[in-house]
Design an enzyme around this catalytic site. Structure first.
Site, mmCIF file in Angstrom:
data_model
loop_
_atom_site.group_PDB
_atom_site.id
_atom_site.type_symbol
_atom_site.label_atom_id
_atom_site.label_comp_id
_atom_site.label_asym_id
_atom_site.label_seq_id
_atom_site.Cartn_x
_atom_site.Cartn_y
_atom_site.Cartn_z
ATOM 1 N N GLY A 27 0.841 -1.188 0.000
ATOM 2 C CA GLY A 27 0.000 0.000 0.000
ATOM 3 C C GLY A 27 0.871 1.231 0.000
ATOM 4 N N MET A 29 1.498 3.209 2.333
ATOM 5 C CA MET A 29 2.267 3.425 3.558
ATOM 6 C C MET A 29 3.236 2.296 3.864
ATOM 7 S SD MET A 29 1.558 6.349 4.527
ATOM 8 C CE MET A 29 2.571 6.167 5.998
ATOM 9 N N VAL A 32 2.951 -5.636 3.807
ATOM 10 C CA VAL A 32 2.701 -6.649 4.828
ATOM 11 C C VAL A 32 3.282 -7.976 4.351
ATOM 12 C CG1 VAL A 32 0.960 -7.876 6.170
ATOM 13 C CG2 VAL A 32 0.599 -5.473 5.572
ATOM 14 N N LYS A 47 3.777 -5.891 9.335
ATOM 15 C CA LYS A 47 3.590 -4.719 8.480
ATOM 16 C C LYS A 47 4.757 -3.771 8.669
ATOM 17 C CE LYS A 47 0.539 -0.885 7.328
ATOM 18 N NZ LYS A 47 -0.793 -0.279 7.481
ATOM 19 N N ASP A 142 -9.077 4.651 6.605
ATOM 20 C CA ASP A 142 -8.920 4.014 5.294
ATOM 21 C C ASP A 142 -9.760 2.745 5.222
ATOM 22 O OD1 ASP A 142 -7.979 3.783 2.707
ATOM 23 O OD2 ASP A 142 -6.144 2.739 3.271
#
Length: 553
Positions: A27, A29, A32, A47, A142
């Protein structure tokens, strides 16, 4: 039985975790990985959070640890447990429960629109998780089908709470300044796009987008670019779901439409209300071969849930802990705050402990032993805060304040700084419901003793109001801010920076409430700022942007 480690692991870290080479997902950010905890012999999800510019940042890491600890306090069957957190080669990471199942995004991609009952059941379970999160003053930011997983037992897990933020806290914190959009445009609420603020009702908007997609097989809005998509989120009404799928019951369609209202104040007041609206439609849930366990297979989880459901009491409410009105007498974890209201002003960062002026009434001289004890407590609390152990630091400082007050310790600068530290640690730890009375009591005691440091009194009162807003007492917070504004203007002058900024905060809160007087309040502030600072000053541009969004009615 212990889980088997990954078949082809890459090198691990921390002498504990070994990871699969390919990530489970990526993603904006971070990413994972599936991992194996050597120490406890179990599969986990790890993560890694992307560091802006690739450079380790001590302040970012400190904030990451703080948010990780706040998030780890969220305990709910619908949230993956947080096992561990740390930093590996300058990159922060979270170790979480490994969730088995299919994401709702994949389920929609495979099946198209979902059965009505399943869409309502998934939505209701999600509301139950949001109710717990919002009661802890956490906003997901989110929520989307990719972050919802349907497990074989039919239960839903809400993923990616690892970077949830405190209610009303500005989105552009250092930990999220990576050049990526904060949220996913297809599920972002108008207020999240326009002013970077999230609230409980922001999560409800994202839930509305998700329900729309589950019921119709398509998203409420589409655009060639993220910018075009966000413009539609802000400006365009969504297509009524019954226009796409006529068999959707009218009441269910109305619930989706209310969740997708542009103004937060027009959405359900909290997740409990949305839960009750959806639960009535969570019926006739057909089997889903390959997704759910066969109906004839016993499910210990559903057995447990069925027994819990027979316990008397209202369904769909989250019990709230009462506020802590006095310093705690024993070191313990503070209870979570009650369900917050989404209409909250942004929370300023807790400022460092100030230099406190000596009260106007002379106090007895403190002994060397007392001085040493307070210094020791503050040092120990500082060490706990550096490790992001806010609950323990707050309990330590709160006990010291309570003991000092019981023993008749004079209100000198040392005790005031100790008290201030206590309130700020509670605030920084996200325990706004306990921080509010700590700031309030310090302001009251300072005023009673005739403290010459009115700036500190004002700061305590401002923080008190902010905490109330963050804990959901929106109208009370607004009343306090207005009284504070009158006192600041009387003592500091109407042109001082502090009352001007306070007027902007009041205007933002009124805007989020949709109050009819918002436009007048912001217009008067804008006129004063132009007169005092000039038309091109940054503060003028900020207020002008707020005024453009103020209701005209």
């Amino acid at each position: 039985m212990l889980d088997d480690p990954p078949a082809s692991p890459v090198d691990g870290f921390d002498d504990r975790y070994q990871l699969e080479e390919l990530p489970l997902g990526r993603g904006g950010m971070g990413e994972v990985h599936e991992g194996y905890d050597r120490r406890l012999g179990r599969m986990v999800a790890v993560k890694f959070v992307r560091v802006p510019d690739g450079d380790p940042d001590p302040d970012l890491i400190r904030r990451f640890k703080r948010e990780s600890r706040i998030t780890a306090r969220l305990r709910h069957p619908g949230v993956p447990a947080v096992y561990d957190s740390g930093v590996h080669e300058g990159q922060p990471y979270l170790v979480m429960e490994r969730v088995e199942g299919i994401s709702i995004a994949d389920l929609i991609a495979e099946s198209g629109r979902l059965p009505l009952g399943w869409a309502a059941a998934i939505g209701a379970q999600t509301c139950a998780v949001l109710a717990a999160a919002h009661a802890a003053s956490l906003v997901h930011r989110d929520l989307k089908p990719d972050n919802l997983v349907l497990e074989p037992a039919g239960t839903v897990k809400v993923l990616d709470f690892g970077l949830a933020t405190g209610e009303g806290v500005p989105e552009l914190s250092r930990i999220t300044q990576s050049g990526q959009a904060l949220g996913t445009p297809a599920y972002m609420a108008p207020e999240q796009i326009q002013d970077g603020q999230s609230s409980a009702r922001t999560d409800l908007y994202a839930l509305g987008c998700t329900l729309f997609e589950m019921l119709t097989g398509q998203r409420p809005f589409a655009g060639a670019t993220s910018y075009a998509l966000m413009i539609k989120q802000v400006s365009d009404p969504p297509t009524p779901v019954r226009q796409i799928r006529p068999e959707i019951p009218t009441e269910l369609a109305n619930t989706v439409a209310q969740l997708l209202e542009k103004s937060p104040t027009d959405r359900p007041t909290d997740a409990n209300i949305a839960y009750s609206s959806l639960l009535r439609f969570a019926t006739e849930l057909p089997p889903m071969p390959g997704v759910l366990a066969p109906p004839e297979q016993p499910s210990p989880l559903r057995m447990y849930a069925a027994a819990v459901n027979r316990i008397p009491g209202p369904v769909g409410t989250t019990p709230a802990s009462p506020p802590v009105t006095q310093p705690p007498h024993h070191p313990s974890e503070q209870p979570p705050p009650p369900t917050p209201s989404p209409a909250t002003p942004p929370a300023p960062s807790a400022p460092p402990a100030p230099t406190v002026a000596t009260p106007s009434h002379p106090a007895p001289e403190r002994s060397g032993t007392e001085h040493s004890e307070i210094t020791d407590v503050r040092n120990r609390a500082s060490a706990l805060v550096r490790e992001s152990r806010y609950s323990q630091a707050g309990a330590l400082l709160g006990n010291a304040v309570a003991q000092a007050r019981r023993s008749g310790t004079p209100l000198d600068p040392e005790l005031v700084n100790l008290w201030w530290d206590w309130a700020n640690v509670l605030f920084e730890g996200g325990d706004y419901h306990s921080a509010a009375p700590a700031f309030e009591s310090l302001a009251s005691v300072l005023s009673e003793h005739g403290s010459a440091n009115m700036d500190l009194v004002f700061r305590c009162r401002r923080q008190h109001a902010t905490c109330l807003a963050l804990a959901g007492e929106t109208q009370r917070a607004l009343d306090l801010l207005r009284r504070l504004l009158a006192d600041e203007q009387r003592i500091l002058g109407a042109g001082d920076e502090r009352p001007l900024e306070l007027r902007r905060q009041i205007g933002m809160l009124l805007l989020r409430l949709g109050a009819p007087e918002t436009r007048q309040v912001l217009r008067e502030l804008l006129d004063d700022l132009v007169r005092l600072r000039g038309a091109d000053h940054p503060s003028v541009r900020r207020v002008r942007a707020l005024l453009e969004r103020a209701p005209t009615g």
